[in-house]
Write a protein that holds these residues in place. Sequence first.
Motif, PDB file in Angstrom:
ATOM      1  N   ASP A 110       0.822  -1.210   0.000  1.00  0.00           N
ATOM      2  CA  ASP A 110       0.000   0.000   0.000  1.00  0.00           C
ATOM      3  C   ASP A 110       0.859   1.265   0.000  1.00  0.00           C
ATOM      4  OD1 ASP A 110      -2.187  -1.617   0.012  1.00  0.00           O
ATOM      5  OD2 ASP A 110      -2.570  -1.457   2.156  1.00  0.00           O
ATOM      6  N   ILE A 111       1.964   1.245   0.748  1.00  0.00           N
ATOM      7  CA  ILE A 111       2.849   2.420   0.776  1.00  0.00           C
ATOM      8  C   ILE A 111       3.422   2.644  -0.625  1.00  0.00           C
ATOM      9  CG2 ILE A 111       5.026   3.357   1.683  1.00  0.00           C
ATOM     10  CD1 ILE A 111       4.500   1.766   4.279  1.00  0.00           C
ATOM     11  N   ARG A 112       3.890   1.570  -1.241  1.00  0.00           N
ATOM     12  CA  ARG A 112       4.501   1.686  -2.569  1.00  0.00           C
ATOM     13  C   ARG A 112       3.498   2.171  -3.618  1.00  0.00           C
ATOM     14  NH1 ARG A 112       9.516  -0.649  -4.726  1.00  0.00           N
ATOM     15  NH2 ARG A 112       9.388  -0.123  -6.933  1.00  0.00           N
ATOM     16  N   ALA A 113       2.278   1.624  -3.556  1.00  0.00           N
ATOM     17  CA  ALA A 113       1.242   2.036  -4.514  1.00  0.00           C
ATOM     18  C   ALA A 113       0.917   3.521  -4.342  1.00  0.00           C
ATOM     19  CB  ALA A 113      -0.014   1.187  -4.321  1.00  0.00           C
ATOM     20  N   GLY A 114       0.792   3.945  -3.082  1.00  0.00           N
ATOM     21  CA  GLY A 114       0.482   5.347  -2.807  1.00  0.00           C
ATOM     22  C   GLY A 114       1.581   6.266  -3.290  1.00  0.00           C
ATOM     23  N   LEU A 115       2.822   5.874  -3.033  1.00  0.00           N
ATOM     24  CA  LEU A 115       3.972   6.694  -3.415  1.00  0.00           C
ATOM     25  C   LEU A 115       4.095   6.789  -4.923  1.00  0.00           C
ATOM     26  CD1 LEU A 115       6.414   8.205  -2.309  1.00  0.00           C
ATOM     27  CD2 LEU A 115       7.674   6.052  -2.298  1.00  0.00           C
ATOM     28  N   SER A 116       3.874   5.665  -5.586  1.00  0.00           N
ATOM     29  CA  SER A 116       3.991   5.608  -7.032  1.00  0.00           C
ATOM     30  C   SER A 116       2.991   6.559  -7.698  1.00  0.00           C
ATOM     31  CB  SER A 116       3.757   4.158  -7.462  1.00  0.00           C
ATOM     32  OG  SER A 116       3.747   4.062  -8.849  1.00  0.00           O
ATOM     33  N   LEU A 117       1.737   6.488  -7.232  1.00  0.00           N
ATOM     34  CA  LEU A 117       0.695   7.361  -7.785  1.00  0.00           C
ATOM     35  C   LEU A 117       1.017   8.827  -7.499  1.00  0.00           C
ATOM     36  CD1 LEU A 117      -2.114   7.192  -9.175  1.00  0.00           C
ATOM     37  CD2 LEU A 117      -3.137   7.318  -6.900  1.00  0.00           C
ATOM     38  N   ALA A 118       1.464   9.112  -6.287  1.00  0.00           N
ATOM     39  CA  ALA A 118       1.734  10.490  -5.889  1.00  0.00           C
ATOM     40  C   ALA A 118       2.891  11.083  -6.690  1.00  0.00           C
ATOM     41  CB  ALA A 118       2.042  10.552  -4.392  1.00  0.00           C
ATOM     42  N   MET A 119       3.957  10.298  -6.892  1.00  0.00           N
ATOM     43  CA  MET A 119       5.117  10.809  -7.629  1.00  0.00           C
ATOM     44  C   MET A 119       4.776  11.046  -9.102  1.00  0.00           C
ATOM     45  SD  MET A 119       7.813  11.451  -5.746  1.00  0.00           S
ATOM     46  CE  MET A 119       9.190  11.467  -6.925  1.00  0.00           C
ATOM     47  N   GLU A 120       3.755  10.308  -9.585  1.00  0.00           N
ATOM     48  CA  GLU A 120       3.333  10.473 -10.971  1.00  0.00           C
ATOM     49  C   GLU A 120       2.511  11.759 -11.140  1.00  0.00           C
ATOM     50  OE1 GLU A 120       0.994   7.105 -12.336  1.00  0.00           O
ATOM     51  OE2 GLU A 120      -0.039   8.486 -13.706  1.00  0.00           O
ATOM     52  N   LYS A 121       1.617  12.016 -10.162  1.00  0.00           N
ATOM     53  CA  LYS A 121       0.659  13.118 -10.313  1.00  0.00           C
ATOM     54  C   LYS A 121       1.174  14.456  -9.779  1.00  0.00           C
ATOM     55  CE  LYS A 121      -3.068  10.667 -11.634  1.00  0.00           C
ATOM     56  NZ  LYS A 121      -3.724  10.873 -12.924  1.00  0.00           N
ATOM     57  N   SER A 122       2.133  14.437  -8.842  1.00  0.00           N
ATOM     58  CA  SER A 122       2.499  15.666  -8.137  1.00  0.00           C
ATOM     59  C   SER A 122       3.953  16.045  -8.354  1.00  0.00           C
ATOM     60  CB  SER A 122       2.241  15.510  -6.641  1.00  0.00           C
ATOM     61  OG  SER A 122       0.903  15.128  -6.429  1.00  0.00           O
ATOM     62  N   ASP A 123       4.272  17.304  -8.040  1.00  0.00           N
ATOM     63  CA  ASP A 123       5.647  17.780  -8.146  1.00  0.00           C
ATOM     64  C   ASP A 123       6.402  17.571  -6.837  1.00  0.00           C
ATOM     65  OD1 ASP A 123       5.067  19.080 -10.761  1.00  0.00           O
ATOM     66  OD2 ASP A 123       3.749  20.294  -9.493  1.00  0.00           O
ATOM     67  N   LEU A 124       5.635  17.477  -5.754  1.00  0.00           N
ATOM     68  CA  LEU A 124       6.243  17.363  -4.436  1.00  0.00           C
ATOM     69  C   LEU A 124       5.399  16.401  -3.607  1.00  0.00           C
ATOM     70  CD1 LEU A 124       8.059  18.416  -2.060  1.00  0.00           C
ATOM     71  CD2 LEU A 124       6.389  20.246  -1.767  1.00  0.00           C
ATOM     72  N   VAL A 125       6.070  15.473  -2.927  1.00  0.00           N
ATOM     73  CA  VAL A 125       5.360  14.512  -2.078  1.00  0.00           C
ATOM     74  C   VAL A 125       5.967  14.578  -0.680  1.00  0.00           C
ATOM     75  CG1 VAL A 125       4.787  12.075  -1.730  1.00  0.00           C
ATOM     76  CG2 VAL A 125       4.913  13.009  -4.050  1.00  0.00           C
ATOM     77  N   VAL A 126       5.111  14.650   0.333  1.00  0.00           N
ATOM     78  CA  VAL A 126       5.599  14.611   1.712  1.00  0.00           C
ATOM     79  C   VAL A 126       5.011  13.376   2.387  1.00  0.00           C
ATOM     80  CG1 VAL A 126       5.805  15.823   3.917  1.00  0.00           C
ATOM     81  CG2 VAL A 126       5.678  17.136   1.781  1.00  0.00           C
TER      82      VAL A 126
END
Lengths: 408, 408
Positions: free
Chosen positions: A48-64
């Motif tokens: 779940d962490i990996r899936a969330g991170l993958s989607l976030a890095m694709e859609k956003s410029d910055l992830v926290v």
Amino acid sequence: MKVEIISIGDELLIGQTVNTNASYLAKGLTELGLEVKRVTTVGDDAVDIRAGLSLAMEKSDLVVVTGGLGPTHDDITKAVVADFFGSELILDKEYLERLKRAFERRGWKMAKVNEGQAFMPHNAQILENPVGTAPGLLFERDSKKCFVLPGVPSEMKAICEDSVFPMLHGTGEIILQKTVRTTGIPESTLFEDIGDIAKIEQLAKMAFLPKASGVDIRLTVTGSDEVACKKRLEQARRLLEKKIGKYIYAYDDEALEEVVSRLLLDAGKTIAVAESCTGGLLASKLTNIPGSSNYFEYGVVTYSNQAKTDILGVPADILATRGAVSEETAIAMAESVRKISRTDFGLSTTGIAGPGGGTAEKPVGLVYIGLATARKSYARRLIFTKDRLANKERSVQAALSLLKKELS
Amino acid sequence: MKVEIISIGDELLIGQTVNTNASYLAKGLTELGLEVKRVTTVGDDAVDIRAGLSLAMEKSDLVVVTGGLGPTHDDITKAVVADFFGSELILDKEYLERLKRAFERRGWKMAKVNEGQAFMPHNAQILENPVGTAPGLLFERDSKKCFVLPGVPSEMKAICEDSVFPMLHGTGEIILQKTVRTTGIPESTLFEDIGDIAKIEQLAKMAFLPKASGVDIRLTVTGSDEVACKKRLEQARRLLEKKIGKYIYAYDDEALEEVVSRLLLDAGKTIAVAESCTGGLLASKLTNIPGSSNYFEYGVVTYSNQAKTDILGVPADILATRGAVSEETAIAMAESVRKISRTDFGLSTTGIAGPGGGTAEKPVGLVYIGLATARKSYARRLIFTKDRLANKERSVQAALSLLKKELS
């Protein structure tokens, strides 16, 4: 710049912990002019962490990312994120030594399990954690950034203030905010007293935020010209000041106890407090301020009638005829604590905090605040709710407010 | 059954509002034995709402959406969700009449803008809102459910209690939890002292939750047989008690001050406190408990040396030779406040709360806790961090912990 926040922790998904980290981050990032588009909460689960991170890095410029950086077996965030960024975990010997010294300082032996915290991803920047053992991490890929922070709120905040927010400063559009803090007036009356909301909103967006300490009004101005934004914000603030000035006690994050502390220091005055219904909270708020020993002389919590008589010398006949919760008792407590401690001010609280103990004549929530100075003594009567902790908070706020008026 | 929560609202993404709805829902759904896999927060934006809903309906068996059902222009959730489920919005005349009557009852005329709330998706089940104007909705597709609820917490909760939770009752498996609360020991040492984590995890899943008050350990058992689940949970709790029993002060939501309060009441004992570095917070915590007037006699905050001597009679030569922050001063304060107030216990704190005021010999974070009883007096030395407010919290927790040991 689009931002996504990922909160990690099973405690969030079972509702044991409220996600205050996400709102802290959202507020801080918004103030930097960045647009938070989504907050995703997942459990301590690698998939779940990996899936969330993958989607976030694709859609956003910055992830926290926050949470799961502790030393125990359920803390897997560092390993999962490092793997996602193709990173190797390497022992940072210098960090390990620092960790050991930090434990020694507190008289503890470092546990074996903490050693894992000294393994760092080889391609991440390390962000120092001034209040805990898990540092923050910064990964970069394709000119996108990913911050990884511990989930313990005090540690997350410290790293944000020391590293994350300064690093992001100047990357967003201009958003200026000013919070106007009021106390002693309900939200709806405040709204009516302000009157022409539309006129102020032409200058700045307004939001009403009612709290136990009073109602905060947040003004927000957005634009590209900093000078023009500042001017609009100040114009809006002045309009508010004109309408509701007498209820404003501070701006932005300043608490009423900080204002009072400043006023006491500036005037070179000292204070002592005598508390009944607030049970020590008034003294605790005043001593939250570093340097409070310069003006705070003495506090006393006289919960029982016996203590009110023995320690403060409140006349037994006042307690018998007027009662412990009365104007006369509040004044006697304030005068007495001022005299005993030889301070400029004596401040007192006495009331029925609840939930039990009320009568028809003296309901739960009835509170008297007493103030004694060199020239006069007086008390103020207030009625709050049936909620014990809220009544303590509100009584302290009312007491500090009374003192502020005397000092202004 | 896998569940996803979608929270909608710009106020969540700018950090103006903490997402307490999500934790309420997560807690309620977990107690029903459902597995909340993800919480996603998006703004009042059609594209983002639709994307979130689409992903959630694909991955989960049940989706709960909250927020954006109000009457104003920025409330778009109903239209977006209806469109997603291929639903037409049709005027529900009966609902419109009920809305009008609800306004009339409160002496108000219904605003034109409220009429939109009477348009209902033709293929959704309507869930009555007993405290507001926006009803909940239930969509079903491919044996998956999607609840849509208003974002106002009181309305969301009312619909959950009346409709959502009863409808889901019996659909999940059994989940039992127990939180074991510890203090005075760091997370990593606790972990090592427990030792064979795997053995306990065969019975119950363990999670470590460090807080200012100490480290909580949450045990979770899942299964289909309630009796067997209860047995496993109790076995796991006993294993923990055997290993780390001396650090456990309470279970589940009970705070240390509640435990101490209960022990004092049971023993019919009374207490007085003398505080320096905690500045009233110890008295305030003890008096947070309703009925504390039965055991809390008197509290004093002697911040200055003068007050320590004048009020508590701490010998001037102890202050001069040993210093205000010393074992001797802590003991003198505890003994004196006990004597003055004629209580069973005298409890004291003296330390350097920070951020300033430390020396090499006496660093910031150094705290002494003193305890005096009828038979003995002693003090405990502790070293915390440089954070003033955290040091106050931790000192209070350590003082209450010392008292608890004396009472147990």
